[in-house]
Design an enzyme around this catalytic site. Structure first.
Site, short mmCIF file in Angstrom:
data_model
loop_
_atom_site.label_atom_id
_atom_site.label_comp_id
_atom_site.label_asym_id
_atom_site.label_seq_id
_atom_site.Cartn_x
_atom_site.Cartn_y
_atom_site.Cartn_z
N CYS A 155 -0.25 -19.08 -38.52
CA CYS A 155 1.08 -19.70 -39.16
C CYS A 155 1.05 -18.72 -41.15
O CYS A 155 0.09 -18.81 -41.07
CB CYS A 155 0.34 -20.94 -39.62
SG CYS A 155 1.86 -21.95 -40.52
N GLY A 168 8.03 -12.26 -30.24
CA GLY A 168 7.76 -11.84 -31.96
C GLY A 168 9.87 -11.07 -31.11
O GLY A 168 9.54 -9.88 -30.52
N ASP A 169 11.05 -12.13 -31.31
CA ASP A 169 12.49 -11.59 -31.10
C ASP A 169 12.67 -11.19 -29.87
O ASP A 169 12.69 -10.35 -29.54
CB ASP A 169 11.99 -9.70 -32.42
CG ASP A 169 12.20 -10.09 -33.32
OD1 ASP A 169 12.72 -11.75 -34.25
OD2 ASP A 169 12.33 -9.43 -34.48
N GLN A 207 -1.64 -27.42 -30.04
CA GLN A 207 -2.20 -26.35 -30.63
C GLN A 207 -2.88 -27.12 -31.77
O GLN A 207 -2.48 -27.74 -32.24
CB GLN A 207 -0.93 -25.40 -30.89
CG GLN A 207 -1.64 -23.71 -31.47
CD GLN A 207 -0.02 -23.44 -32.69
OE1 GLN A 207 0.64 -23.66 -33.31
NE2 GLN A 207 -0.47 -22.00 -31.91
N PRO A 212 4.98 -22.57 -29.57
CA PRO A 212 5.29 -23.32 -30.29
C PRO A 212 6.03 -23.49 -31.90
O PRO A 212 5.66 -22.66 -32.18
CB PRO A 212 3.49 -23.68 -30.40
CG PRO A 212 2.83 -22.47 -30.76
CD PRO A 212 3.86 -22.19 -29.36
N MET A 213 6.78 -24.72 -31.75
CA MET A 213 7.43 -24.16 -33.09
C MET A 213 7.31 -25.98 -34.16
O MET A 213 7.36 -26.99 -33.26
CB MET A 213 8.61 -24.04 -32.92
CG MET A 213 8.57 -22.69 -32.72
SD MET A 213 10.93 -22.30 -32.87
CE MET A 213 10.96 -22.44 -30.56
N LYS A 260 -3.34 -18.31 -30.87
CA LYS A 260 -2.30 -16.93 -31.40
C LYS A 260 -2.30 -16.86 -32.60
O LYS A 260 -2.59 -17.61 -33.54
CB LYS A 260 -1.30 -18.80 -30.92
CG LYS A 260 -0.08 -17.38 -30.94
CD LYS A 260 1.02 -19.08 -30.46
CE LYS A 260 3.18 -18.13 -31.41
NZ LYS A 260 2.93 -18.50 -32.47
N ARG A 276 12.34 -18.61 -31.71
CA ARG A 276 13.38 -18.70 -32.15
C ARG A 276 14.97 -18.58 -31.43
O ARG A 276 15.42 -19.40 -31.31
CB ARG A 276 13.52 -17.91 -33.74
CG ARG A 276 12.76 -18.45 -34.55
CD ARG A 276 13.01 -17.63 -35.68
NE ARG A 276 12.14 -16.49 -34.72
CZ ARG A 276 12.09 -14.73 -36.19
NH1 ARG A 276 12.92 -14.98 -37.00
NH2 ARG A 276 11.86 -13.57 -35.37
#
Ligand SMILES: Cc1cc2nc3c(=O)[nH]c(=O)nc-3n(C[C@H](O)[C@H](O)[C@H](O)COP(=O)(O)O)c2cc1C
Length: 346
Positions: free
Chosen positions: A100, A201-202, A70, A16-17, A139, A225
């Site tokens: 967040c 993550g990453d 979410q 989710p972004m 999350k 990302r």
């Protein structure tokens, strides 16, 4: 990985972004193979008040399934009420945001702030689980800061409260997005959890995705990302997982074509004005690394008419054909290698 009735082997999930994973971006990621997609986070308070923009965020198309809504908030009552509203939109499951780090969220006691209040976090989860009949997941991050990493203490509480899976971003709240995500902590989470673990993550390349599965033993992985401007990553991860090698390397033509497709979806879902405006944040990433791109980017982000945007992109593609003949375009694999983090894995 099983969540309720849903079963997917080693799912590759779109994270989710906010301001990114709207219907248009999700459509593109789905096309490239994202197994599960999440909406942007939606404020429980806003849902309670019936804020139109927040209600809109929960809309998704059937082809997006499995699709997840979410929500975030800081009170049991608001979250339970919001969960019941979200359930009427029929997501496959409902996710609670406890990760967040943004001030506007954490300062109000929501998102990652709840990592400092495990009891309240547990009560919120219990009230949401009680309010809906679909599966509920969480999350979160590994803790508030390096001195208070408490994810292993939190997991059994949330399991008892009824969550069916947990997605963990391997950073603390204080780390925001700095440094590199700590995959060792995600591996520890996987060792301790009884429910499925989604590692996050990453992940910047297909190789990173494979490394994440191998390093953590997680049931699923989640990409944020690394998919922005690069939705191709989902297809590449699938290729690597299923056939042992990445076989499709999008070139500048593919990247420009997908930017145009994304713009068209954005206009379709948000109308000409907002659809064009909201696409502005994506051009830089779609065109990243291409020659003499800043001039084009500047033009694109000033353009109000989507048809003119398409024309500018078309002209730039022709320009890139020249650069390609002159050998001035970086190979896509090379561009990804600049990003990949698997080399820094400890
Ligand atoms: C622009 C942006 C918006 C985000 N919005 C959300 C959100 O709404 N909900 C959420 O749980 N995480 C959100 N995140 C965090 C991501 O889901 C993800 O956990 C984080 O980016 C780490 O994964 P990555 O390294 O693959 O990007 C956001 C991240 C970014 C960069």
């Amino acid at each position: 990985m099983r969540i309720g009735k849903l079963y997917i082997e080693r799912p590759v999930i779109l994270a989710p972004m906010e301001d990114v994973t709207d219907r248009s971006f999700r459509k593109i990621c789905k096309k490239f193979g994202a197994d599960i997609v999440y909406t942007e986070f939606v404020s429980a308070e806003a849902l309670r008040r019936g804020v139109e923009k927040s209600l809109q965020k929960m809309l998704f198309e059937e082809y997006e399934r499995p699709a997840v809504i979410q929500i975030f908030g800081n009170s049991e009552e608001a979250m339970a009420e919001a969960a019941a509203i979200a359930e009427t939109y029929s997501p496959n499951y409902l996710d609670i945001n406890f990760g967040c780090p943004a001030k506007k969220v954490a300062d109000k006691g929501a998102g990652a702030a709840l990592l400092r209040e495990p009891e309240k976090m547990t009560r919120i989860v219990a009230s949401v689980v009680k309010a809906v009949s679909i599966p509920v997941t969480v999350k979160t991050r590994i803790g508030w800061d390096r001195d208070s990493i408490n994810i292993l203490d939190i997991i059994p509480r949330l399991e008892d409260a009824g969550i069916e899976a947990i997605a963990v971003h391997g950073r603390t709240r204080s780390e925001m997005y700095k440094g590199t995500a700590d995959w060792n902590w995600i591996a520890r989470v996987k060792e301790h959890a009884k429910i499925p673990v989604i590692a996050n993550g990453d992940i910047w390349s297909a190789q990173d995705a494979l490394a994440m599965f191998d390093h953590t033993g997680a049931d699923g992985i989640m990409i944020g990302r690394g998919s922005i401007g690069n939705p191709f990553i989902f297809r590449q991860v699938k290729e690597l997982l299923q056939h042992g090698a990445v076989t499709t390397f999008p070139d500048f033509r593919d990247r420009i074509a997908v930017a145009i497709e994304h713009l068209r979806c954005s206009v379709e879902f948000k109308g000409e004005k907002y659809g064009t405006l909201e696409m502005r944040r994506h051009y830089a990433t779609y065109l990243k690394g291409l020659p003499r791109v800043s001039r084009v980017r500047d033009k694109l982000v000033r353009e109000d008419n989507w048809r003119d945007v398409i024309e500018i992109l078309g002209e730039y593609e022709i320009e890139c054909e020249h650069y390609a003949r002159e050998g001035k375009i970086k190979e896509y694999a090379e561009y990804l290698n600049d990003h990949s983090r698997r080399l820094v894995l400890k």
